[in-house]
Design a protein around this motif. Structure first.
Motif, mmCIF file in Angstrom:
data_model
loop_
_atom_site.group_PDB
_atom_site.id
_atom_site.type_symbol
_atom_site.label_atom_id
_atom_site.label_comp_id
_atom_site.label_asym_id
_atom_site.label_seq_id
_atom_site.Cartn_x
_atom_site.Cartn_y
_atom_site.Cartn_z
ATOM 1 N N ASP A 108 -71.386 -27.372 -115.015
ATOM 2 C CA ASP A 108 -71.781 -28.788 -114.986
ATOM 3 C C ASP A 108 -73.014 -29.049 -115.848
ATOM 4 O O ASP A 108 -73.769 -28.129 -116.182
ATOM 5 N N GLY A 109 -73.192 -30.304 -116.219
ATOM 6 C CA GLY A 109 -74.264 -30.692 -117.118
ATOM 7 C C GLY A 109 -75.660 -30.402 -116.598
ATOM 8 O O GLY A 109 -76.547 -30.022 -117.370
ATOM 9 N N ILE A 110 -75.894 -30.571 -115.300
ATOM 10 C CA ILE A 110 -77.219 -30.280 -114.734
ATOM 11 C C ILE A 110 -77.544 -28.801 -114.909
ATOM 12 O O ILE A 110 -78.657 -28.439 -115.299
ATOM 13 N N SER A 111 -76.576 -27.943 -114.655
ATOM 14 C CA SER A 111 -76.800 -26.501 -114.823
ATOM 15 C C SER A 111 -77.067 -26.154 -116.283
ATOM 16 O O SER A 111 -77.930 -25.320 -116.581
ATOM 17 N N VAL A 112 -76.347 -26.786 -117.188
ATOM 18 C CA VAL A 112 -76.560 -26.563 -118.619
ATOM 19 C C VAL A 112 -77.985 -26.942 -118.993
ATOM 20 O O VAL A 112 -78.709 -26.174 -119.635
ATOM 21 N N LEU A 113 -78.408 -28.127 -118.567
ATOM 22 C CA LEU A 113 -79.749 -28.600 -118.897
ATOM 23 C C LEU A 113 -80.829 -27.702 -118.298
ATOM 24 O O LEU A 113 -81.812 -27.367 -118.961
ATOM 25 N N LYS A 114 -80.642 -27.286 -117.047
ATOM 26 C CA LYS A 114 -81.618 -26.390 -116.419
ATOM 27 C C LYS A 114 -81.733 -25.087 -117.193
ATOM 28 O O LYS A 114 -82.837 -24.570 -117.406
ATOM 29 N N ARG A 115 -80.621 -24.546 -117.645
ATOM 30 C CA ARG A 115 -80.654 -23.289 -118.403
ATOM 31 C C ARG A 115 -81.397 -23.466 -119.725
ATOM 32 O O ARG A 115 -82.166 -22.585 -120.124
ATOM 33 N N TRP A 116 -81.139 -24.575 -120.406
ATOM 34 C CA TRP A 116 -81.859 -24.825 -121.662
ATOM 35 C C TRP A 116 -83.354 -24.911 -121.426
ATOM 36 O O TRP A 116 -84.153 -24.343 -122.159
ATOM 37 N N ARG A 117 -83.749 -25.670 -120.406
ATOM 38 C CA ARG A 117 -85.180 -25.861 -120.153
ATOM 39 C C ARG A 117 -85.837 -24.561 -119.692
ATOM 40 O O ARG A 117 -86.961 -24.269 -120.095
ATOM 41 N N THR A 118 -85.147 -23.778 -118.876
ATOM 42 C CA THR A 118 -85.676 -22.490 -118.444
ATOM 43 C C THR A 118 -85.883 -21.563 -119.636
ATOM 44 O O THR A 118 -86.839 -20.779 -119.675
ATOM 45 N N ALA A 119 -85.001 -21.671 -120.631
ATOM 46 C CA ALA A 119 -85.105 -20.842 -121.835
ATOM 47 C C ALA A 119 -86.137 -21.382 -122.823
ATOM 48 O O ALA A 119 -86.355 -20.794 -123.876
ATOM 49 N N GLY A 120 -86.746 -22.528 -122.498
ATOM 50 C CA GLY A 120 -87.782 -23.085 -123.363
ATOM 51 C C GLY A 120 -87.273 -24.057 -124.416
ATOM 52 O O GLY A 120 -88.040 -24.463 -125.290
ATOM 53 N N LYS A 121 -86.015 -24.459 -124.335
ATOM 54 C CA LYS A 121 -85.472 -25.428 -125.294
ATOM 55 C C LYS A 121 -86.033 -26.815 -124.969
ATOM 56 O O LYS A 121 -85.965 -27.271 -123.833
ATOM 57 N N VAL A 122 -86.591 -27.483 -125.975
ATOM 58 C CA VAL A 122 -87.212 -28.792 -125.761
ATOM 59 C C VAL A 122 -86.482 -29.915 -126.498
ATOM 60 O O VAL A 122 -87.006 -31.021 -126.611
ATOM 61 N N THR A 123 -85.288 -29.639 -126.977
ATOM 62 C CA THR A 123 -84.487 -30.646 -127.674
ATOM 63 C C THR A 123 -84.295 -31.865 -126.772
ATOM 64 O O THR A 123 -83.959 -31.713 -125.595
ATOM 65 N N PRO A 124 -84.491 -33.082 -127.290
ATOM 66 C CA PRO A 124 -84.244 -34.275 -126.485
ATOM 67 C C PRO A 124 -82.781 -34.342 -126.051
ATOM 68 O O PRO A 124 -81.873 -34.101 -126.854
ATOM 69 N N VAL A 125 -82.563 -34.665 -124.765
ATOM 70 C CA VAL A 125 -81.216 -34.738 -124.205
ATOM 71 C C VAL A 125 -81.001 -36.120 -123.593
ATOM 72 O O VAL A 125 -81.793 -36.570 -122.764
#
Length: 94
Positions: free
Chosen positions: A58-75
């Motif tokens: 799901d999208g929330i899990s995807v976003l959490k993984r990106w942010r945990t990995a330090g990705k700061v791309t605007p979503v």
């Protein structure tokens, strides 16, 4: 500008990709959360359009993984959900 669209609805994703390309953006598309996460994690995007109700992941899990990995791309979160709790979960995810 490079944009990733992560959306599983074929009609909606086709329309978004077409509109963004016509506006001059380079657009990649993923139709499930696993592929979307991989692309967002390995490719440099200037912005991401992310659906919450995706198959596989799901999208929330995807976003959490990106942010945990330090990705700061605007979503930009795309959803038809109307419950405040679900909207807040999106903000809390990053």
């Amino acid at each position: 500008m490079r944009v990733l669209v992560v959306e599983d609805d074929p009609n909606l994703s086709r329309q978004m990709v077409k509109a963004l390309e016509e506006a001059g953006y380079a657009v990649d598309h993923a139709d499930d959360g696993e592929d979307g996460h991989f692309l967002g994690d390995t490719e440099p995007y200037d912005a991401i359009v992310l659906d919450l109700g995706l198959p596989v992941l799901d999208g929330i899990s995807v976003l959490k993984r990106w942010r945990t990995a330090g990705k700061v791309t605007p979503v930009l979160i795309l959803t038809a959900r109307d419950q405040w709790g679900e909207k807040v979960a999106g903000f809390d995810a990053g």
